[in-house]
Enzyme design. Structure first.
Site, short mmCIF file in Angstrom:
data_model
loop_
_atom_site.label_atom_id
_atom_site.label_comp_id
_atom_site.label_asym_id
_atom_site.label_seq_id
_atom_site.Cartn_x
_atom_site.Cartn_y
_atom_site.Cartn_z
CB THR A 123 -0.95 0.01 1.22
OG1 THR A 123 -1.74 1.21 1.18
CG2 THR A 123 -0.19 -0.03 2.53
CG HIS A 131 5.08 -11.58 16.98
ND1 HIS A 131 5.96 -12.61 16.78
CD2 HIS A 131 5.77 -10.65 17.71
CE1 HIS A 131 7.11 -12.36 17.37
NE2 HIS A 131 7.03 -11.17 17.93
#
Length: 532
Positions: A451, A503
């Site tokens: 993006t 994560h």
């Protein structure tokens, strides 16, 4: 023929209202659409106007009494028609024959007050705004048995947004306090019981009836000094006075017994005759002096409500889902764009002639990301329930902004695409996205997303992962900054890069090294050709 005067239809959230002020008396002439009575609810003050011209012949619901939606408040007769006398109430009306006529005349001075007293009211908390769940009774201004005038403040309820006032429904006194100071209450909870005619009303037992009944209340204004000084003020008028921060003593009341009505306040606002005098400056004014009254807002404040598009609903749902399900972290770095900008400047004209498209930055970033994804397969993977899906290809989604919202068409097999192919496809995606002609299959899948907030001027941001992907790269504005190069300070075109990652799947070490790999490939584009 008599015409009924009815209360308006209340909003769904309003159960009942209180007749705040009658602006006409029985026998008064009324023009069509002229204001007759005001009804105060816990949200707004509603005005009731005459449905036609005529004479107010009867009042069925007195000031201070509660009323329901569309309840009959009074009747309106033809113009010139005399008001109907109340039994034992009008001193000037002669009884119409019969054995009870004389006793009624003798009982006149005593009969009206008992008829209007002795009623018991429930004192409830006001309806709280939607965002307020509960409040705290901060102060009781009156004790049980203490005389109270109608509309005098009984208690304050403090919420997390505003302090709400609870006022007396009539002249009288508190019978019982059910919620003590400091206790929590919910919307419309019962706070106390109130007896009309006791306490405050008893002190006026020597009052005469009719118009004179208001005089003692006006002279006894010290009990309402918290809000209106020595004047009786209708609820609607009181709100206007507070909004415009006016001096009540400078407003001439034209209502019964000198009552200050809404139109009196409007007239004072228009003429500017009731403004408060500027107070003398005092040292140590504290919080009260700092909390100056908010300025009155003038002019229109337009609002527009439109339904959220399905695309916007889908975007919101997916972004919230990503934040709620992913253990999302972001790592940042910066890249020196000197080499890429030099290449663009050197070959942009040749590139345009050869490929019929402009050489932009996105081609370099897509190719650099493709190479880095091959080196760090965890970043190119996705999570499916409790499974990890490793992809042996690189399909990179490129976020495109449109008037309808953000869409992410996908470049397939970017590792095998040339920079010219990337630039052409992105230009085509952008054009078709703005025209709403992208296909569903072109926006599905994808193993990674890029993006670019830099085209809108963003210097740094935290992109949100596009699930079920596990990472996203954020590009930003190129800005010249002083940097240290070989021990010297130089001005270089620098760009911040951000990688947000899940994560649960990607360790911090891999995320940082992945971003560093992109940085190295962009600062030395020859690595893309040499595959090093």
């Amino acid at each position: 023929m008599a015409t009924e005067i009815k209360a308006p239809s209340f909003p769904e959230s309003v159960a009942e209202g209180t007749v705040a002020a009658w602006h006409k008396k029985p026998g008064d002439s009324v023009e069509r659409d002229e204001l007759i009575v005001e009804i105060e609810t816990d949200k707004v003050v509603l005005e009731v106007v005459a449905p036609e011209a005529g004479t107010l012949s009867e009042i069925k619901v007195e000031e201070g009494d509660t009323c329901q939606s569309e309840q009959v408040l009074g009747t309106l007769g033809e113009a010139g028609e005399k008001a109907e006398p109340k039994s034992g109430a009008d001193a000037g009306s002669k009884p119409q024959g019969g054995q009870d006529s004389e006793p009624e005349q003798k009982a006149e001075p005593q009969t009206e007050k008992p008829a209007a007293s002795g009623q018991t009211y429930e004192v409830k908390a006001p309806s709280f705004p939607e965002s307020v769940q509960e409040g705290t009774v901060s102060t009781w201004h009156k004790k049980v048995g203490e005389a109270v005038k109608r509309d005098e403040v009984l208690a304050d309820i403090e919420t997390d947004k505003v302090v709400l006032e609870v006022v007396a429904p009539a002249d009288g006194s508190l019978s019982e306090i059910k919620v003590q100071e400091g206790e929590q209450v919910e919307s419309e909870a019962l706070l106390a019981t109130f007896a009309e005619g006791e306490g405050g009303a008893a002190s006026g037992s020597a009052e005469s009836r009719g118009d004179q009944s208001e005089a003692p209340a006006a002279s006894g204004g010290d009990e309402g000094e918290e809000k209106v000084g020595d004047k009786i003020v209708a609820p609607a008028a009181r709100k206007l006075i507070a909004e415009h921060d006016l001096d009540v003593s400078k407003i001439e009341g034209t209502g019964k017994g000198g009552r200050v009505l809404k139109e009196d306040v409007q007239k004072a606002v228009k003429e500017g005759s009731a403004k408060k005098s500027a107070p003398a400056a005092k040292s140590g004014g504290g919080a009260k002096s700092a909390a100056a009254a908010a300025p009155a807002i003038e002019g229109e404040r337009p609002e527009k409500r439109v339904p959220m598009s399905r695309l916007r609903q889908t975007i919101a749902k997916r972004l919230v889902q990503a934040q709620q399900t992913a253990a999302m972290l972001t790592t940042y770095n910066e890249v020196d764009m000197t080499a890429v900008m030099s290449l663009r400047a050197q070959y942009k004209d040749t590139f345009l002639k050869a490929h019929d498209t402009k050489l932009g930055f996105m081609g370099f970033f897509v190719k650099a990301a493709s190479e880095a994804l091959k080196r760090f397969p965890d970043v190119n993977a996705s999570i499916d329930g409790t499974d990890i899906v490793y992809h042996g290809y690189q399909d990179i989604g490129v976020a495109v902004s449109t008037d309808r919202g953000l869409v992410v068409p996908v470049l397939r097999d970017t590792d095998s695409m040339k920079i010219a192919d990337v630039e052409k496809t992105i230009v085509d995606f952008g054009k078709r996205a703005r025209d709403g002609k992208l296909g569903i299959d072109e926006m599905q899948g994808g193993t990674f997303t890029i993006t670019n907030g830099g085209i809108f001027g963003s210097l740094m941001s935290t992109p949100i992962i596009n699930p079920p992907q596990t990472a996203i790269l954020g590009m930003h504005k190129i800005q010249e900054r002083p940097v240290a190069v070989n021990g010297k300070v130089e001005i270089r075109p620098m760009m911040y890069l951000a990688v947000s990652y899940d994560h649960r799947m990607i360790d911090g070490k891999d995320a940082v090294q992945f971003l560093v790999a992109i940085k190295d490939l962009l600062e030395d584009p020859a690595r893309l050709l040499l595959d090093i």
